[in-house]
Design a protein around this motif. Sequence first.
Motif, PDB file in Angstrom:
ATOM      1  N   PHE A   3      10.128   4.139  -1.638  1.00 54.36           N
ATOM      2  CA  PHE A   3      10.489   4.224  -3.057  1.00 54.36           C
ATOM      3  C   PHE A   3       9.318   3.814  -3.950  1.00 54.36           C
ATOM      4  CE2 PHE A   3      12.059   1.777  -6.743  1.00 54.36           C
ATOM      5  CZ  PHE A   3      12.657   2.809  -7.444  1.00 54.36           C
ATOM      6  N   ARG A   4       8.680   2.709  -3.585  1.00 53.19           N
ATOM      7  CA  ARG A   4       7.570   2.226  -4.432  1.00 53.19           C
ATOM      8  C   ARG A   4       6.341   3.127  -4.362  1.00 53.19           C
ATOM      9  NH1 ARG A   4      10.797  -1.768  -3.641  1.00 53.19           N
ATOM     10  NH2 ARG A   4      11.203  -3.157  -5.375  1.00 53.19           N
ATOM     11  N   GLU A   5       6.202   3.826  -3.271  1.00 50.73           N
ATOM     12  CA  GLU A   5       5.095   4.782  -3.156  1.00 50.73           C
ATOM     13  C   GLU A   5       5.357   5.975  -4.077  1.00 50.73           C
ATOM     14  OE1 GLU A   5       4.274   5.903   0.882  1.00 50.73           O
ATOM     15  OE2 GLU A   5       2.863   7.449   0.268  1.00 50.73           O
ATOM     16  N   LYS A   6       6.607   6.416  -4.125  1.00 46.81           N
ATOM     17  CA  LYS A   6       6.963   7.523  -5.024  1.00 46.81           C
ATOM     18  C   LYS A   6       6.729   7.130  -6.479  1.00 46.81           C
ATOM     19  CE  LYS A   6      10.581   9.379  -2.042  1.00 46.81           C
ATOM     20  NZ  LYS A   6      12.035   9.421  -1.817  1.00 46.81           N
ATOM     21  N   ILE A   7       7.080   5.872  -6.811  1.00 50.93           N
ATOM     22  CA  ILE A   7       6.880   5.389  -8.182  1.00 50.93           C
ATOM     23  C   ILE A   7       5.380   5.354  -8.514  1.00 50.93           C
ATOM     24  CG2 ILE A   7       7.115   3.349  -9.691  1.00 50.93           C
ATOM     25  CD1 ILE A   7       9.746   4.786  -9.370  1.00 50.93           C
ATOM     26  N   ALA A   8       4.571   4.955  -7.529  1.00 53.42           N
ATOM     27  CA  ALA A   8       3.116   4.916  -7.756  1.00 53.42           C
ATOM     28  C   ALA A   8       2.564   6.324  -7.975  1.00 53.42           C
ATOM     29  CB  ALA A   8       2.420   4.235  -6.571  1.00 53.42           C
ATOM     30  N   TRP A   9       3.063   7.299  -7.194  1.00 55.44           N
ATOM     31  CA  TRP A   9       2.644   8.699  -7.391  1.00 55.44           C
ATOM     32  C   TRP A   9       3.012   9.161  -8.800  1.00 55.44           C
ATOM     33  CZ3 TRP A   9      -0.817  11.371  -5.043  1.00 55.44           C
ATOM     34  CH2 TRP A   9      -1.039  11.248  -3.666  1.00 55.44           C
ATOM     35  N   LEU A  10       4.236   8.809  -9.207  1.00 58.93           N
ATOM     36  CA  LEU A  10       4.707   9.198 -10.544  1.00 58.93           C
ATOM     37  C   LEU A  10       3.816   8.588 -11.627  1.00 58.93           C
ATOM     38  CD1 LEU A  10       6.975  10.445 -12.376  1.00 58.93           C
ATOM     39  CD2 LEU A  10       8.127   8.232 -12.212  1.00 58.93           C
ATOM     40  N   ALA A  11       3.531   7.293 -11.488  1.00 59.18           N
ATOM     41  CA  ALA A  11       2.706   6.603 -12.493  1.00 59.18           C
ATOM     42  C   ALA A  11       1.315   7.219 -12.565  1.00 59.18           C
ATOM     43  CB  ALA A  11       2.614   5.114 -12.154  1.00 59.18           C
ATOM     44  N   LEU A  12       0.725   7.464 -11.394  1.00 62.49           N
ATOM     45  CA  LEU A  12      -0.627   8.044 -11.366  1.00 62.49           C
ATOM     46  C   LEU A  12      -0.622   9.451 -11.967  1.00 62.49           C
ATOM     47  CD1 LEU A  12      -3.569   7.633 -10.450  1.00 62.49           C
ATOM     48  CD2 LEU A  12      -2.955   8.678  -8.274  1.00 62.49           C
ATOM     49  N   VAL A  57      11.960   8.757 -17.212  1.00 61.45           N
ATOM     50  CA  VAL A  57      12.819   9.835 -16.704  1.00 61.45           C
ATOM     51  C   VAL A  57      12.556  10.049 -15.203  1.00 61.45           C
ATOM     52  CG1 VAL A  57      13.298  12.321 -16.838  1.00 61.45           C
ATOM     53  CG2 VAL A  57      13.035  10.987 -18.939  1.00 61.45           C
ATOM     54  N   GLY A  58      11.282  10.081 -14.832  1.00 62.85           N
ATOM     55  CA  GLY A  58      10.917  10.278 -13.430  1.00 62.85           C
ATOM     56  C   GLY A  58      11.413   9.143 -12.547  1.00 62.85           C
ATOM     57  N   ALA A  59      11.270   7.911 -13.032  1.00 64.90           N
ATOM     58  CA  ALA A  59      11.713   6.743 -12.249  1.00 64.90           C
ATOM     59  C   ALA A  59      13.225   6.765 -12.054  1.00 64.90           C
ATOM     60  CB  ALA A  59      11.281   5.457 -12.946  1.00 64.90           C
ATOM     61  N   ILE A  60      13.945   7.188 -13.094  1.00 64.04           N
ATOM     62  CA  ILE A  60      15.415   7.283 -12.967  1.00 64.04           C
ATOM     63  C   ILE A  60      15.774   8.344 -11.927  1.00 64.04           C
ATOM     64  CG2 ILE A  60      17.533   8.006 -14.172  1.00 64.04           C
ATOM     65  CD1 ILE A  60      16.336   6.647 -16.698  1.00 64.04           C
ATOM     66  N   ALA A  61      15.086   9.489 -11.980  1.00 61.55           N
ATOM     67  CA  ALA A  61      15.351  10.574 -11.020  1.00 61.55           C
ATOM     68  C   ALA A  61      15.077  10.108  -9.588  1.00 61.55           C
ATOM     69  CB  ALA A  61      14.497  11.789 -11.358  1.00 61.55           C
ATOM     70  N   ILE A  62      13.996   9.386  -9.391  1.00 64.43           N
ATOM     71  CA  ILE A  62      13.654   8.887  -8.047  1.00 64.43           C
ATOM     72  C   ILE A  62      14.686   7.850  -7.591  1.00 64.43           C
ATOM     73  CG2 ILE A  62      11.952   7.544  -6.720  1.00 64.43           C
ATOM     74  CD1 ILE A  62       9.771   8.871  -8.475  1.00 64.43           C
ATOM     75  N   ALA A  63      15.084   6.980  -8.521  1.00 69.05           N
ATOM     76  CA  ALA A  63      16.058   5.932  -8.172  1.00 69.05           C
ATOM     77  C   ALA A  63      17.413   6.530  -7.817  1.00 69.05           C
ATOM     78  CB  ALA A  63      16.199   4.957  -9.333  1.00 69.05           C
ATOM     79  N   LYS A  68      19.749   3.030  -2.550  1.00 71.46           N
ATOM     80  CA  LYS A  68      19.680   1.811  -1.741  1.00 71.46           C
ATOM     81  C   LYS A  68      18.284   1.180  -1.815  1.00 71.46           C
ATOM     82  CE  LYS A  68      20.911   0.072   2.821  1.00 71.46           C
ATOM     83  NZ  LYS A  68      21.097   0.421   4.226  1.00 71.46           N
ATOM     84  N   GLU A  69      17.268   2.037  -1.669  1.00 66.45           N
ATOM     85  CA  GLU A  69      15.880   1.540  -1.716  1.00 66.45           C
ATOM     86  C   GLU A  69      15.530   1.009  -3.094  1.00 66.45           C
ATOM     87  OE1 GLU A  69      12.355   3.369   0.006  1.00 66.45           O
ATOM     88  OE2 GLU A  69      13.721   4.843   0.856  1.00 66.45           O
ATOM     89  N   ALA A  70      16.029   1.714  -4.120  1.00 62.49           N
ATOM     90  CA  ALA A  70      15.698   1.326  -5.490  1.00 62.49           C
ATOM     91  C   ALA A  70      16.257  -0.049  -5.834  1.00 62.49           C
ATOM     92  CB  ALA A  70      16.227   2.369  -6.466  1.00 62.49           C
ATOM     93  N   SER A  71      17.406  -0.382  -5.235  1.00 61.48           N
ATOM     94  CA  SER A  71      18.022  -1.675  -5.553  1.00 61.48           C
ATOM     95  C   SER A  71      17.452  -2.801  -4.689  1.00 61.48           C
ATOM     96  CB  SER A  71      19.547  -1.597  -5.390  1.00 61.48           C
ATOM     97  OG  SER A  71      19.845  -1.217  -4.068  1.00 61.48           O
TER      98      SER A  71
END
Lengths: 142, 73
Positions: A3-12, A57-63, A68-71
């Motif tokens: 999950f955190r890797e996806k968030i990092a991709w989104l941020a970058l 918006v992207g973080a909400i979609a990923i979460a 489970k991972e997001a929480s």
Amino acid sequence: MAFREKIAWLALGTMLVAYTVYFTIVGPTAGFGEARMVDIIWSFGLVATAQAVAMIVGAIAIAVTATKEASASADERDRAIARRGATIGYYVLIVGMVIVGVVMPFSEAPWKIVNAALLAIVLAEVTHQAVVLLSYRRGWHG
Amino acid sequence: MAERRLTNTIRTLRFHASEMTQAELGERIGVTRQTVAATEQGKYSPTLETAFRIADVFHVGLEEVFRWSEDES
């Protein structure tokens, strides 16, 4: 992918797109605030707001797709990787701030100094996220 | 020059523990499934506490989970 890797991709991704647009299209259109410093505020503010909205918006979609991972809270590897990213990003920021705050005031106009400071912040954050991603992809050994 | 690399037997130990999943092991030692996977692949060296927790789960000594291997490089 974590999950955190996806968030990092989104941020970058959102940062690269948003600030490439600022430094190549929006900034030049507004003259980078050369004529009126206030132009920097609305032009950069517009791009930063768009990037923040895309990030939310992207973080909400990923979460939503990984509830489970997001929480779950970050574990020791997530924290170690985040620390490494922040540390290396910090050095980039320090170099940028030395150039902006110590070197440029002797020779450059205020609008250039402000834009250089914004660029330094963006580069530091891009470095931070890139190091995080690299650590997730290639491994972390303390 | 010989370079020492930390290897582990977590995959084998999971197999012998009724095919325990990475997620289950992660839950028992307090890390994510991805961290267990990264550890198994040698992409992450866990903290000493987590290493001991892994050994505890399988009721073995630390040296049965982690050991040095020597690679020629």
